[in-house]
Design a protein around this motif. Structure first.
Motif, PDB file in Angstrom:
ATOM      1  N   SER A 300     126.534 -41.179 105.213  1.00 39.07           N
ATOM      2  CA  SER A 300     126.623 -42.058 106.383  1.00 39.07           C
ATOM      3  C   SER A 300     125.388 -42.937 106.529  1.00 39.07           C
ATOM      4  O   SER A 300     125.447 -43.996 107.144  1.00 39.07           O
ATOM      5  CB  SER A 300     126.795 -41.225 107.660  1.00 39.07           C
ATOM      6  OG  SER A 300     127.865 -40.323 107.536  1.00 39.07           O
ATOM      7  N   SER A 301     124.259 -42.490 105.958  1.00 38.60           N
ATOM      8  CA  SER A 301     123.023 -43.241 106.134  1.00 38.60           C
ATOM      9  C   SER A 301     122.932 -44.453 105.232  1.00 38.60           C
ATOM     10  O   SER A 301     122.084 -45.320 105.423  1.00 38.60           O
ATOM     11  CB  SER A 301     121.818 -42.325 105.886  1.00 38.60           C
ATOM     12  OG  SER A 301     121.850 -41.803 104.573  1.00 38.60           O
ATOM     13  N   GLY A 302     123.821 -44.529 104.228  1.00 40.24           N
ATOM     14  CA  GLY A 302     123.826 -45.685 103.355  1.00 40.24           C
ATOM     15  C   GLY A 302     122.687 -45.657 102.346  1.00 40.24           C
ATOM     16  O   GLY A 302     121.889 -44.716 102.279  1.00 40.24           O
ATOM     17  N   ASP A 307     113.393 -53.240  99.784  1.00 40.16           N
ATOM     18  CA  ASP A 307     112.378 -53.504 100.811  1.00 40.16           C
ATOM     19  C   ASP A 307     112.019 -52.251 101.598  1.00 40.16           C
ATOM     20  O   ASP A 307     110.925 -52.163 102.165  1.00 40.16           O
ATOM     21  CB  ASP A 307     112.865 -54.586 101.785  1.00 40.16           C
ATOM     22  CG  ASP A 307     113.043 -55.933 101.105  1.00 40.16           C
ATOM     23  OD1 ASP A 307     112.075 -56.425 100.521  1.00 40.16           O
ATOM     24  OD2 ASP A 307     114.161 -56.479 101.154  1.00 40.16           O
ATOM     25  N   ASP A 308     112.960 -51.282 101.661  1.00 44.28           N
ATOM     26  CA  ASP A 308     112.746 -50.087 102.481  1.00 44.28           C
ATOM     27  C   ASP A 308     112.083 -48.941 101.722  1.00 44.28           C
ATOM     28  O   ASP A 308     111.813 -47.890 102.306  1.00 44.28           O
ATOM     29  CB  ASP A 308     114.090 -49.592 103.046  1.00 44.28           C
ATOM     30  CG  ASP A 308     114.727 -50.600 103.975  1.00 44.28           C
ATOM     31  OD1 ASP A 308     113.974 -51.314 104.662  1.00 44.28           O
ATOM     32  OD2 ASP A 308     115.976 -50.687 104.003  1.00 44.28           O
ATOM     33  N   LEU A 309     111.833 -49.115 100.427  1.00 37.94           N
ATOM     34  CA  LEU A 309     111.321 -48.008  99.621  1.00 37.94           C
ATOM     35  C   LEU A 309     109.846 -47.730  99.859  1.00 37.94           C
ATOM     36  O   LEU A 309     109.359 -46.643  99.569  1.00 37.94           O
ATOM     37  CB  LEU A 309     111.547 -48.297  98.131  1.00 37.94           C
ATOM     38  CG  LEU A 309     112.998 -48.311  97.644  1.00 37.94           C
ATOM     39  CD1 LEU A 309     113.048 -48.619  96.154  1.00 37.94           C
ATOM     40  CD2 LEU A 309     113.692 -46.990  97.938  1.00 37.94           C
ATOM     41  N   GLY A 310     109.091 -48.722 100.354  1.00 35.96           N
ATOM     42  CA  GLY A 310     107.666 -48.536 100.569  1.00 35.96           C
ATOM     43  C   GLY A 310     106.812 -49.032  99.425  1.00 35.96           C
ATOM     44  O   GLY A 310     105.633 -48.661  99.313  1.00 35.96           O
ATOM     45  N   LEU A 311     107.382 -49.887  98.559  1.00 38.32           N
ATOM     46  CA  LEU A 311     106.616 -50.447  97.451  1.00 38.32           C
ATOM     47  C   LEU A 311     105.571 -51.436  97.954  1.00 38.32           C
ATOM     48  O   LEU A 311     105.810 -52.158  98.928  1.00 38.32           O
ATOM     49  CB  LEU A 311     107.551 -51.163  96.475  1.00 38.32           C
ATOM     50  CG  LEU A 311     108.434 -50.285  95.577  1.00 38.32           C
ATOM     51  CD1 LEU A 311     109.644 -51.065  95.106  1.00 38.32           C
ATOM     52  CD2 LEU A 311     107.642 -49.779  94.385  1.00 38.32           C
ATOM     53  N   ASP A 312     104.436 -51.463  97.286  1.00 37.77           N
ATOM     54  CA  ASP A 312     103.431 -52.487  97.548  1.00 37.77           C
ATOM     55  C   ASP A 312     104.077 -53.870  97.351  1.00 37.77           C
ATOM     56  O   ASP A 312     104.878 -54.051  96.425  1.00 37.77           O
ATOM     57  CB  ASP A 312     102.281 -52.284  96.563  1.00 37.77           C
ATOM     58  CG  ASP A 312     101.258 -53.388  96.643  1.00 37.77           C
ATOM     59  OD1 ASP A 312     101.363 -54.350  95.856  1.00 37.77           O
ATOM     60  OD2 ASP A 312     100.358 -53.297  97.493  1.00 37.77           O
ATOM     61  N   ARG A 513     108.830 -38.620 104.985  1.00 39.33           N
ATOM     62  CA  ARG A 513     108.127 -38.834 103.724  1.00 39.33           C
ATOM     63  C   ARG A 513     108.186 -40.311 103.336  1.00 39.33           C
ATOM     64  O   ARG A 513     109.034 -41.057 103.812  1.00 39.33           O
ATOM     65  CB  ARG A 513     108.749 -37.982 102.605  1.00 39.33           C
ATOM     66  CG  ARG A 513     108.518 -36.495 102.785  1.00 39.33           C
ATOM     67  CD  ARG A 513     108.929 -35.695 101.571  1.00 39.33           C
ATOM     68  NE  ARG A 513     110.367 -35.662 101.377  1.00 39.33           N
ATOM     69  CZ  ARG A 513     110.967 -35.068 100.352  1.00 39.33           C
ATOM     70  NH1 ARG A 513     110.247 -34.489  99.420  1.00 39.33           N
ATOM     71  NH2 ARG A 513     112.274 -35.063 100.246  1.00 39.33           N
ATOM     72  N   VAL A 514     107.282 -40.699 102.466  1.00 40.43           N
ATOM     73  CA  VAL A 514     107.235 -42.076 101.979  1.00 40.43           C
ATOM     74  C   VAL A 514     106.962 -42.026 100.481  1.00 40.43           C
ATOM     75  O   VAL A 514     106.288 -41.112  99.987  1.00 40.43           O
ATOM     76  CB  VAL A 514     106.140 -42.884 102.722  1.00 40.43           C
ATOM     77  CG1 VAL A 514     104.762 -42.325 102.449  1.00 40.43           C
ATOM     78  CG2 VAL A 514     106.203 -44.361 102.359  1.00 40.43           C
ATOM     79  N   GLY A 515     107.501 -42.990  99.756  1.00 38.64           N
ATOM     80  CA  GLY A 515     107.318 -43.019  98.311  1.00 38.64           C
ATOM     81  C   GLY A 515     106.008 -43.671  97.912  1.00 38.64           C
ATOM     82  O   GLY A 515     105.536 -44.613  98.545  1.00 38.64           O
ATOM     83  N   VAL A 516     105.396 -43.140  96.845  1.00 34.52           N
ATOM     84  CA  VAL A 516     104.244 -43.791  96.210  1.00 34.52           C
ATOM     85  C   VAL A 516     104.633 -44.052  94.755  1.00 34.52           C
ATOM     86  O   VAL A 516     105.315 -43.241  94.132  1.00 34.52           O
ATOM     87  CB  VAL A 516     102.954 -42.948  96.294  1.00 34.52           C
ATOM     88  CG1 VAL A 516     102.445 -42.891  97.711  1.00 34.52           C
ATOM     89  CG2 VAL A 516     103.170 -41.544  95.762  1.00 34.52           C
ATOM     90  N   TYR A 517     104.180 -45.188  94.221  1.00 36.12           N
ATOM     91  CA  TYR A 517     104.698 -45.662  92.938  1.00 36.12           C
ATOM     92  C   TYR A 517     103.588 -46.177  92.040  1.00 36.12           C
ATOM     93  O   TYR A 517     102.522 -46.569  92.500  1.00 36.12           O
ATOM     94  CB  TYR A 517     105.694 -46.814  93.172  1.00 36.12           C
ATOM     95  CG  TYR A 517     106.821 -46.488  94.111  1.00 36.12           C
ATOM     96  CD1 TYR A 517     108.047 -46.032  93.638  1.00 36.12           C
ATOM     97  CD2 TYR A 517     106.661 -46.638  95.492  1.00 36.12           C
ATOM     98  CE1 TYR A 517     109.082 -45.738  94.506  1.00 36.12           C
ATOM     99  CE2 TYR A 517     107.693 -46.329  96.358  1.00 36.12           C
ATOM    100  CZ  TYR A 517     108.897 -45.875  95.862  1.00 36.12           C
ATOM    101  OH  TYR A 517     109.920 -45.574  96.726  1.00 36.12           O
TER     102      TYR A 517
END
Length: 579
Positions: A300-302, A307-312, A513-517
């Protein structure tokens, strides 16, 4: 307005008649008579309380209304986001009453109880609380949205799970349940095992858990939920209910309930509180029965956008340019649970246009996407990654997504597809972008083929966010400072934050949580090293690349910005190479 004879502020409702909040607002010129009449007319249609209606119509903002009530009733306003709630005291009031009257117990004293109410003018609720708590009630006004969140956190369904487990245990004492027939009977919803599973899934959704672990021990049953990457445990003494739970889950996933000696994998879909949850189930025989792990995917959250991933921003622009290439391969790497699939699907959703033919080969298919041909690998019948890929190449695709490069044959087909006019996305289980190339070379993939087809590698991790509601400045301890000195990273210590622990984050100090890449785009020097199968030369060329910023650098930048904690950054950096 409070009556001192009733014991002080917050207790005057006993001696007051019903308060007409609308009239008080008009008298104090907070709203106009016309606005009151309009709100009353709307209230008749919606059935909502007047205060909620006034806020919805924009006649008054919520905080101003709460401050007004606090002043008029001479009761305090309490911000629940920072108030230290005590679970045992909160649960002195039953969940049903707390939710019905929008109230939460804040403090239990010897002679009275302080409660937070969304509507402190509700005399009927006030009287019911006195009967239920059997003590004098003192009031405070709280924000309704904060109240509902606090109720969800405090009234986790642990007691309900324990009660249902006990009920199921008693039923099993009386004779074996025919679980195969449970869902076919009119009373299926009342069966303890069904209600126990339903409550388990509702609790997991409420806690935003990504996984549920059911583990039978010698004397107890352990149910653990992974929340923000960390397992939280609940122990049940009813050890005997474990086989009943596993059997029911196997039925839901269409697995062989008679096979208990071999692992099995399956999936099913359930609806929980208007959320469509896709459940990936894995069973494994252990010493005391069968252990089950369920990965929960909220359909349901899609799907998140890039843009929403948290990439620099620079990295995001670089990745966007790479995935628009007509051919070549982009790999995403990281350990299990690092968000690789989310990144792949975010890229795929951006590429999903009518003029492009996209085929995915996955095990399992996690998200359903329109217009995309998604194939589920099934090794038991010979439908392997390699076989599906060979067939997919004859389906005239523009873009291929391979769930994972598991073996040499799959890797070679994917790499050859990338140099014959196709764009390929896939994943590899490695710790870093540079280590991915070593892994593929060790697997047997020819270096010349990698040099010709590989465009870039994205490595990623998920780190816990410091709770924004209880974050406070932090200075590293001597051990952390020594680590920082060792990595030679000039960190802005003024930006470091740590979560103190509050009601919003379950006193963990973290929320979400947030992604780091890290993004390694191959250049000519790296490609030349690959053609020579020279691991060390490739690593040196990668580290010299001006665009490459290693994963540990990204996570320390987040720590400097107060997004995550220094201890979390050190934990994530521990399994990647520091240069």
């Amino acid at each position: 307005m409070a009556d001192e004879s009733t014991g002080g502020p917050g207790e005057g409702l006993r001696s007051r008649k019903k308060i007409r909040i609308g009239d008080l607002l008009v008298e104090n010129r907070v709203i106009s008579e016309g606005q009151l009449q309009a709100a009353l007319a709307e209230q008749k249609k919606s059935g909502h309380k007047l205060g909620y209606t006034l806020i919805e119509l924009g006649f008054i903002d919520e905080q101003r209304l709460l401050d007004f009530l606090s002043q008029q009733l001479q009761i305090p306003f309490i911000d629940l986001t920072s108030y230290p709630l005590k679970p045992d005291q909160v649960k002195s009031l039953s969940e049903s009453i707390a939710r019905r009257y929008r109230v939460i117990v804040l403090e239990v004293r010897e002679k009275d109880v302080l409660v937070g109410m969304a509507d402190p003018t509700d005399l009927f609720a006030y009287d019911e609380l006195g009967h239920a708590l059997k003590k004098r009630v003192r009031q405070a006004v709280v924000r309704e949205s904060d109240l509902l969140e606090a109720l969800d956190r405090m009234y986790r369904r642990s007691e309900e799970l324990t009660s249902l487990a006990g009920e199921l245990h008693e039923d099993l004492k009386q004779g074996d349940l025919d679980l195969g027939k449970l869902m076919q009977t009119a009373e299926a919803g009342d069966a303890p095992v069904i209600r126990l599973l339903q409550t388990l899934f509702e609790d997991a959704l409420q806690a935003k858990a990504s996984d549920i672990h059911i583990e039978p021990d010698e004397e107890v049953l352990r149910i653990r939920q992974r929340i923000d990457g960390v397992l939280h445990e609940q122990i049940m003494n009813e050890r005997r209910i474990a086989p009943a739970l596993v059997q029911r889950l196997k039925l839901l996933a269409s697995l062989d309930i008679s096979e208990k000696r071999l692992p099995q994998d399956g999936r099913f879909q359930i609806s929980v509180k208007n959320h469509s949850i896709d459940v990936r189930l894995s069973t494994m025989p252990v010493q005391n029965g069968e252990a089950v792990v369920m990965r929960l995917l909220d359909q349901s959250s899609g799907i998140l956008s890039l843009d929403d991933l948290g990439l620099d921003p620079d990295m995001l622009q670089q990745l966007r340019m790479l995935i628009q290439k007509p051919h070549g391969m982009v790999l995403v790497t990281g350990p299990t649970g690092s968000g690789k699939t989310t990144t792949l699907y975010s890229a795929l959703s951006e590429l999903n246009t009518p003029e492009k033919k996209i085929i995915t080969v996955e095990d399992p298919v996690e998200y359903r996407l329109p217009r995309i041909n998604q194939v589920q690998v099934h090794d038991q019948i010979g439908l392997s990654f390699a076989r599906v890929l060979r067939t997919a190449m004859r389906q005239d695709p523009d873009i291929l997504l391979v769930g994972e490069m598991r073996d040499l044959e799959t890797a070679q087909i994917g790499l050859r597809a990338a140099i014959t006019g196709h764009f390929v996305l896939s994943t590899v289980h490695t710790n870093s972008a540079i280590g991915t190339v070593s892994r593929l070379l060790d697997m047997g993939a020819p270096g010349y083929l990698l040099a010709s087809s590989l465009l870039a590698i994205v490595a990623q991790r998920l780190v816990r966010r410091v709770c924004s509601h209880c974050a406070e400045p932090y200075q590293p301890d001597p051990i952390q400072q020594a680590w920082l000195d060792g990595v030679r990273h000039e960190l802005d210590l003024d930006g470091l934050r740590i979560g103190r622990g509050c009601n919003r984050c379950g006193n963990s100090g973290y929320q979400g949580r947030v992604g780091v890449y890290e993004l390694l785009e191959l250049n000519g020097e790296m490609a030349a090293a690959l053609r020579r199968d020279d691991h060390e030369a490739f690593s040196r060329a990668a580290q010299k690349s001006g665009k490459f910023r290693p994963l540990w650098h990204s996570v320390l930048t987040y720590a400097a910005q107060g997004v995550t904690s220094l201890s979390e950054a050190i934990r994530i950096s521990g399994d990647v190479e520091l240069e």
